[in-house]
Write a protein that holds these residues in place. Structure first.
Motif, PDB file in Angstrom:
ATOM      1  N   GLU A 127      31.450  46.604  19.783  1.00 38.95           N
ATOM      2  CA  GLU A 127      32.005  46.424  18.237  1.00 38.95           C
ATOM      3  C   GLU A 127      33.248  46.488  18.750  1.00 38.95           C
ATOM      4  O   GLU A 127      34.165  46.191  17.466  1.00 38.95           O
ATOM      5  N   GLY A 128      34.302  47.634  19.293  1.00 32.71           N
ATOM      6  CA  GLY A 128      35.434  47.581  19.108  1.00 32.71           C
ATOM      7  C   GLY A 128      36.309  46.290  19.553  1.00 32.71           C
ATOM      8  O   GLY A 128      37.535  45.195  19.022  1.00 32.71           O
ATOM      9  N   ARG A 129      35.872  45.442  20.280  1.00 35.63           N
ATOM     10  CA  ARG A 129      36.102  44.102  20.666  1.00 35.63           C
ATOM     11  C   ARG A 129      35.871  42.682  19.967  1.00 35.63           C
ATOM     12  O   ARG A 129      36.870  41.975  19.453  1.00 35.63           O
ATOM     13  N   GLN A 130      35.235  42.936  18.751  1.00 39.08           N
ATOM     14  CA  GLN A 130      34.278  41.857  18.214  1.00 39.08           C
ATOM     15  C   GLN A 130      35.615  42.250  16.811  1.00 39.08           C
ATOM     16  O   GLN A 130      35.824  41.689  15.970  1.00 39.08           O
ATOM     17  N   MET A 131      35.920  44.436  16.136  1.00 40.07           N
ATOM     18  CA  MET A 131      36.809  44.273  15.524  1.00 40.07           C
ATOM     19  C   MET A 131      38.264  43.965  15.117  1.00 40.07           C
ATOM     20  O   MET A 131      38.548  42.982  15.188  1.00 40.07           O
ATOM     21  N   LEU A 132      38.572  43.722  16.871  1.00 41.49           N
ATOM     22  CA  LEU A 132      39.936  43.756  17.351  1.00 41.49           C
ATOM     23  C   LEU A 132      40.213  41.909  17.044  1.00 41.49           C
ATOM     24  O   LEU A 132      41.306  41.981  16.952  1.00 41.49           O
ATOM     25  N   ALA A 133      39.329  41.239  17.364  1.00 40.97           N
ATOM     26  CA  ALA A 133      38.970  40.330  17.053  1.00 40.97           C
ATOM     27  C   ALA A 133      39.018  39.404  15.951  1.00 40.97           C
ATOM     28  O   ALA A 133      40.348  38.645  15.935  1.00 40.97           O
ATOM     29  N   GLU A 134      37.838  39.833  14.990  1.00 41.92           N
ATOM     30  CA  GLU A 134      37.716  38.914  13.851  1.00 41.92           C
ATOM     31  C   GLU A 134      39.919  40.045  12.786  1.00 41.92           C
ATOM     32  O   GLU A 134      40.209  39.117  12.246  1.00 41.92           O
ATOM     33  N   GLU A 135      39.518  41.600  13.855  1.00 40.46           N
ATOM     34  CA  GLU A 135      40.676  42.052  12.197  1.00 40.46           C
ATOM     35  C   GLU A 135      42.071  41.339  12.585  1.00 40.46           C
ATOM     36  O   GLU A 135      43.136  41.469  11.739  1.00 40.46           O
ATOM     37  N   LEU A 136      42.781  41.544  13.849  1.00 41.16           N
ATOM     38  CA  LEU A 136      43.508  41.471  14.698  1.00 41.16           C
ATOM     39  C   LEU A 136      43.598  40.450  15.211  1.00 41.16           C
ATOM     40  O   LEU A 136      44.971  40.224  16.020  1.00 41.16           O
ATOM     41  N   GLY A 137      42.928  39.571  16.158  1.00 40.38           N
ATOM     42  CA  GLY A 137      43.309  38.612  16.445  1.00 40.38           C
ATOM     43  C   GLY A 137      43.505  38.421  17.934  1.00 40.38           C
ATOM     44  O   GLY A 137      44.147  38.120  18.104  1.00 40.38           O
ATOM     45  N   VAL A 138      43.355  40.009  18.342  1.00 36.25           N
ATOM     46  CA  VAL A 138      43.687  40.130  19.375  1.00 36.25           C
ATOM     47  C   VAL A 138      42.357  40.528  20.409  1.00 36.25           C
ATOM     48  O   VAL A 138      41.213  40.828  20.150  1.00 36.25           O
ATOM     49  N   ASP A 139      42.611  41.060  21.726  1.00 33.61           N
ATOM     50  CA  ASP A 139      41.508  40.907  23.070  1.00 33.61           C
ATOM     51  C   ASP A 139      41.430  42.326  23.385  1.00 33.61           C
ATOM     52  O   ASP A 139      42.904  42.863  22.691  1.00 33.61           O
ATOM     53  N   PRO A 140      41.048  43.200  23.312  1.00 33.08           N
ATOM     54  CA  PRO A 140      40.387  44.678  23.792  1.00 33.08           C
ATOM     55  C   PRO A 140      42.376  44.756  24.648  1.00 33.08           C
ATOM     56  O   PRO A 140      42.361  44.272  26.031  1.00 33.08           O
ATOM     57  N   SER A 141      42.355  45.937  25.021  1.00 29.97           N
ATOM     58  CA  SER A 141      43.685  46.406  25.990  1.00 29.97           C
ATOM     59  C   SER A 141      43.070  46.587  27.021  1.00 29.97           C
ATOM     60  O   SER A 141      41.573  46.805  27.937  1.00 29.97           O
TER      61      SER A 141
END
Length: 162
Positions: A127-141
């Motif tokens: 969920e976090g990975r998807q949200m980071l990609a969709e909302e911010l265009g970044v990969d998880p830390s």
């Protein structure tokens, strides 16, 4: 802002937080948990709610950041003490309130994993990975990815303290 010799929750909070962080560094987890819990008990609602709009805008983010740092430290101490079960409801709320805060998300994943809820921990990562990609265009830390990989591979250091 100076309050002279007057008593101020902020002074006590910063002193207790510092003592808690020092105890964490020294791996004195019971003491860290106590100091950081005591510091956090001084927060009753949002800081500066009776202040001016300017004061709220300028100072509130710093207070909230200090509070989050103390919370993360207390959670770290509780994890080291094997108190992961106690943390589930609190971390679920924190991730809901701060969905982009990856360290908190990683702590939730670790807690769920230690409670035997691996599938939920993996879902929190995705969920976090998807949200980071969709909302911010970044990969998880790296922090988030390390916990995820550790859960998948069964790294011993992610297991509960005995």
């Amino acid at each position: 802002m100076s309050v002279g010799d007057a008593w101020c929750d902020w002074k006590d909070f910063t002193r207790l937080s510092r003592m808690g962080r020092d105890a964490l560094t020294e791996r004195r987890f019971r003491l860290a948990a106590k100091y950081l819990s005591d510091a956090l008990s001084l927060f009753r609602g949002n800081a500066l709610t009776d202040g001016t709009e300017h004061l709220l805008t300028e100072e509130s983010p710093g207070f909230e950041e200090a509070r989050m740092t103390a919370l993360e430290g207390r959670i770290e101490a509780f994890l080291a003490l094997g108190r992961h079960t106690d943390l589930v409801p609190e971390l679920l709320k924190m991730v809901t309130r701060h969905p982009f805060h990856e360290r908190v998300r990683a702590q939730l994943m670790l807690v769920l994993h230690r409670c035997g809820r691996q599938s939920e921990a993996i879902a929190v990562y995705h969920e976090g990975r998807q949200m980071l990609a969709e909302e911010l265009g970044v990969d998880p830390s790296q922090v988030l990815t390390d916990v995820y990989q550790g859960i998948l591979t069964g790294r011993p250091e992610l297991q509960p303290a005995v």
